[in-house]
Design a protein around this motif. Structure first.
Motif, PDB file in Angstrom:
ATOM      1  N   ASP A 127       0.812  -1.223   0.000  1.00 12.93           N
ATOM      2  CA  ASP A 127       0.000   0.000   0.000  1.00 12.93           C
ATOM      3  C   ASP A 127       0.840   1.266   0.000  1.00 12.93           C
ATOM      4  O   ASP A 127       0.297   2.370   0.047  1.00 12.93           O
ATOM      5  N   THR A 128       2.171   1.131  -0.055  1.00 13.70           N
ATOM      6  CA  THR A 128       3.063   2.286  -0.181  1.00 13.70           C
ATOM      7  C   THR A 128       4.105   1.976  -1.251  1.00 13.70           C
ATOM      8  O   THR A 128       4.512   0.819  -1.407  1.00 13.70           O
ATOM      9  N   PRO A 129       4.564   2.985  -2.006  1.00 11.84           N
ATOM     10  CA  PRO A 129       5.638   2.728  -2.969  1.00 11.84           C
ATOM     11  C   PRO A 129       6.920   2.331  -2.255  1.00 11.84           C
ATOM     12  O   PRO A 129       7.139   2.680  -1.093  1.00 11.84           O
ATOM     13  N   GLY A 130       7.786   1.620  -2.936  1.00  9.88           N
ATOM     14  CA  GLY A 130       9.088   1.273  -2.368  1.00  9.88           C
ATOM     15  C   GLY A 130       9.634  -0.026  -2.911  1.00  9.88           C
ATOM     16  O   GLY A 130       8.910  -0.837  -3.485  1.00  9.88           O
ATOM     17  N   ARG A 131      10.916  -0.216  -2.703  1.00 11.46           N
ATOM     18  CA  ARG A 131      11.602  -1.407  -3.168  1.00 11.46           C
ATOM     19  C   ARG A 131      11.626  -2.476  -2.079  1.00 11.46           C
ATOM     20  O   ARG A 131      11.540  -2.171  -0.887  1.00 11.46           O
ATOM     21  N   LEU A 132      11.808  -3.717  -2.500  1.00  4.46           N
ATOM     22  CA  LEU A 132      12.203  -4.765  -1.579  1.00  4.46           C
ATOM     23  C   LEU A 132      13.721  -4.741  -1.459  1.00  4.46           C
ATOM     24  O   LEU A 132      14.421  -4.515  -2.451  1.00  4.46           O
ATOM     25  N   THR A 133      14.240  -4.962  -0.268  1.00  7.57           N
ATOM     26  CA  THR A 133      15.676  -5.109  -0.117  1.00  7.57           C
ATOM     27  C   THR A 133      16.099  -6.435  -0.741  1.00  7.57           C
ATOM     28  O   THR A 133      15.270  -7.307  -1.034  1.00  7.57           O
ATOM     29  N   ASP A 134      17.388  -6.606  -0.925  1.00  7.31           N
ATOM     30  CA  ASP A 134      17.882  -7.868  -1.483  1.00  7.31           C
ATOM     31  C   ASP A 134      17.465  -9.044  -0.611  1.00  7.31           C
ATOM     32  O   ASP A 134      17.087 -10.113  -1.115  1.00  7.31           O
ATOM     33  N   ARG A 135      17.533  -8.879   0.706  1.00 12.41           N
ATOM     34  CA  ARG A 135      17.156  -9.963   1.612  1.00 12.41           C
ATOM     35  C   ARG A 135      15.674 -10.273   1.486  1.00 12.41           C
ATOM     36  O   ARG A 135      15.267 -11.439   1.464  1.00 12.41           O
ATOM     37  N   GLN A 136      14.855  -9.252   1.396  1.00  9.92           N
ATOM     38  CA  GLN A 136      13.413  -9.473   1.259  1.00  9.92           C
ATOM     39  C   GLN A 136      13.076 -10.124  -0.074  1.00  9.92           C
ATOM     40  O   GLN A 136      12.188 -10.982  -0.156  1.00  9.92           O
ATOM     41  N   LEU A 137      13.797  -9.742  -1.132  1.00  6.95           N
ATOM     42  CA  LEU A 137      13.576 -10.365  -2.425  1.00  6.95           C
ATOM     43  C   LEU A 137      13.943 -11.843  -2.377  1.00  6.95           C
ATOM     44  O   LEU A 137      13.235 -12.689  -2.932  1.00  6.95           O
TER      45      LEU A 137
END
Length: 267
Positions: A162-172
């Protein structure tokens, strides 16, 4: 499955996303080991057909996303298999209605598509109609991960935020772990050992019963208008979009003879 660098959109690279309603401390625990434990607990005791839905819930627990869905790849229509919420289900159906969006592109390319900001910039321009409709439904970012391998994609795991933003490498990496487990779960649903478990033609029909009506409706529209299957599907999608409905809803009306396409307003 190696992620392609398709991380256009919001947020500076590498930033921890702003969390809304999530405990930030959760994401500082040891990454893959913790994720594997949560996945194992999430699917414990589930029957094979229940595992994809459980994994959608696990994805929402592990990642800074507000919803998740899994869709299967089929001829022209992404087939929603499961979703963690009504919002996630709606946005998944939206792509089936439009035939466009990050998840459709991920399925076509067998590569992750990370649309980090649907409100502005490249992602909003890339899928303008989808972005407008998704943001109206409260989704600002979509991360679509293919299910399959480097050459065969049978569907996608789609994560919504519900907000713009990237996933971190760990989250990806965590998201890809969930997608990998879901791929295994989907192939486990294939009981006919003489077929390739990653051949969607051999097992998709058994999972896509909710969308049988779409294919039936397309056949009826082909007969009503004397058009090809591709044009019939386009007509179905266009009508659904014009009236703010999903393709599946309109298809059900066609099959039930509540809607015909050989009327003046649809020509």
């Amino acid at each position: 499955m190696r992620p392609r660098d398709d991380r256009s959109g919001g947020g500076p690279s590498g930033d921890e996303p702003r969390l809304s309603g999530f405990g930030a401390e959760r994401f500082r625990r040891p990454g893959q080991a913790h994720a594997a434990d949560v996945i194992a607990e999430g699917v414990r005791g589930a029957r094979p057909g229940e595992v994809p839905g459980r994994l959608c819930d696990v994805a929402v627990e592990l990642l800074p996303v507000t919803g998740a869905s899994a869709s299967l790849r089929s001829d022209g229509v992404p087939v929603r298999l499961c979703a963690s919420s009504r919002q996630a289900s709606y946005v998944a159906e939206l792509q089936a209605t439009l035939g466009d969006g990050p998840c459709v592109h991920a399925a076509e390319t067998c590569a992750p598509v990370l649309a980090c900001d649907l409100t502005a910039g490249y992602d909003a321009r890339r899928w303008p109609v989808y972005a407008q409709q998704a943001t109206a439904a409260g989704v600002r970012a979509v991360y679509a991960l293919p299910l399959g391998n480097d050459t065969v994609c049978v569907g996608t795991l789609d994560l919504y935020r519900d907000t713009p933003g990237r996933l971190t490498d760990r989250q990806l990496r965590t998201a890809q772990l969930v997608a990998g487990v879901m791929t295994v779960a989907l192939t486990a649903l294939q009981h006919d050992e003489e077929h390739d478990p990653l051949d969607e033609d051999s097992w998709l029909s058994g999972l896509a019963t909710d969308h049988d009506e779409v294919y039936q409706a397309v056949g009826m529209i082909m007969a009503q208008l004397s058009v090809s299957g591709e044009e019939a599907l386009s007509r179905l999608r266009a009508h659904a979009f014009a009236y703010g409905r999903t393709a599946l809803d309109v298809a059900r009306d066609v099959v039930a003879h509540r809607k015909r396409f050989d009327q003046d307003e649809d020509l």
